[in-house]
Design a protein around this motif. Structure first.
Motif, mmCIF file in Angstrom:
data_model
loop_
_atom_site.group_PDB
_atom_site.id
_atom_site.type_symbol
_atom_site.label_atom_id
_atom_site.label_comp_id
_atom_site.label_asym_id
_atom_site.label_seq_id
_atom_site.Cartn_x
_atom_site.Cartn_y
_atom_site.Cartn_z
ATOM 1 N N ARG A 1 -10.678 -7.194 2.039
ATOM 2 C CA ARG A 1 -10.802 -5.840 2.079
ATOM 3 C C ARG A 1 -11.259 -5.671 3.358
ATOM 4 O O ARG A 1 -10.506 -4.717 3.853
ATOM 5 C CB ARG A 1 -12.110 -4.737 1.427
ATOM 6 N N GLN B 1 0.312 0.649 -4.112
ATOM 7 C CA GLN B 1 -0.313 -0.508 -4.680
ATOM 8 C C GLN B 1 -2.059 -0.081 -4.424
ATOM 9 O O GLN B 1 -1.986 0.011 -2.922
ATOM 10 C CB GLN B 1 -0.293 -2.134 -4.552
ATOM 11 N N THR B 2 -3.104 -0.323 -5.346
ATOM 12 C CA THR B 2 -4.782 -0.107 -4.623
ATOM 13 C C THR B 2 -5.004 -1.497 -3.241
ATOM 14 O O THR B 2 -4.808 -2.557 -4.319
ATOM 15 C CB THR B 2 -5.536 0.197 -5.438
ATOM 16 N N GLU B 3 -6.316 -1.462 -2.850
ATOM 17 C CA GLU B 3 -6.657 -2.494 -2.487
ATOM 18 C C GLU B 3 -6.730 -3.150 -3.258
ATOM 19 O O GLU B 3 -6.838 -4.443 -3.140
ATOM 20 C CB GLU B 3 -8.479 -1.887 -1.892
ATOM 21 N N GLU B 4 -7.499 -3.150 -4.256
ATOM 22 C CA GLU B 4 -7.917 -3.856 -5.771
ATOM 23 C C GLU B 4 -6.890 -4.179 -6.217
ATOM 24 O O GLU B 4 -7.356 -5.497 -6.006
ATOM 25 C CB GLU B 4 -8.951 -2.958 -6.817
ATOM 26 N N GLU B 5 -5.550 -4.038 -5.964
ATOM 27 C CA GLU B 5 -4.514 -4.492 -6.898
ATOM 28 C C GLU B 5 -4.140 -6.199 -6.418
ATOM 29 O O GLU B 5 -3.689 -6.505 -6.151
ATOM 30 C CB GLU B 5 -3.724 -3.823 -6.865
ATOM 31 N N LEU C 1 0.888 -0.914 0.158
ATOM 32 C CA LEU C 1 0.065 -0.186 0.041
ATOM 33 C C LEU C 1 0.861 1.499 -0.035
ATOM 34 O O LEU C 1 0.890 2.176 -0.788
ATOM 35 C CB LEU C 1 -0.729 -0.215 1.346
#
Length: 76
Positions: free
Chosen positions: A52, A38-42, A34
């Motif tokens: 999540r 990097q995103t949560e979705e990634e 993070l």
């Protein structure tokens, strides 16, 4: 947040590091990814066993860890 539902530590798994329950995914790995953008979705795509809520639990642990930290500038 009650992160105990999502995070555990055992001397038999990853040398006792905090991991997402039922996985070998260290909390520190989530935080590092993070922090690197990097995103949560990634993360969810890269680690299908991750949720999540588990990501948010990792963030809650980090917030708790730094809550009472203080940094002082040293005189030069």
């Amino acid at each position: 947040m009650d992160y105990a539902k999502f995070v555990e530590s055992s001397p038999d798994v990853m040398m006792g590091k905090l991991v997402i329950k039922g996985t070998r995914i260290p909390v520190e790995l989530i935080l590092e990814k993070l922090a690197a953008g990097q995103t949560e979705e990634e993360l969810l795509l890269d680690y299908p066993r991750l949720s999540r809520e588990a990501i948010h639990a990792a963030l809650a642990i980090a917030a708790e860890a730094v809550k009472d930290m203080k940094f002082y500038k040293l005189a030069s």
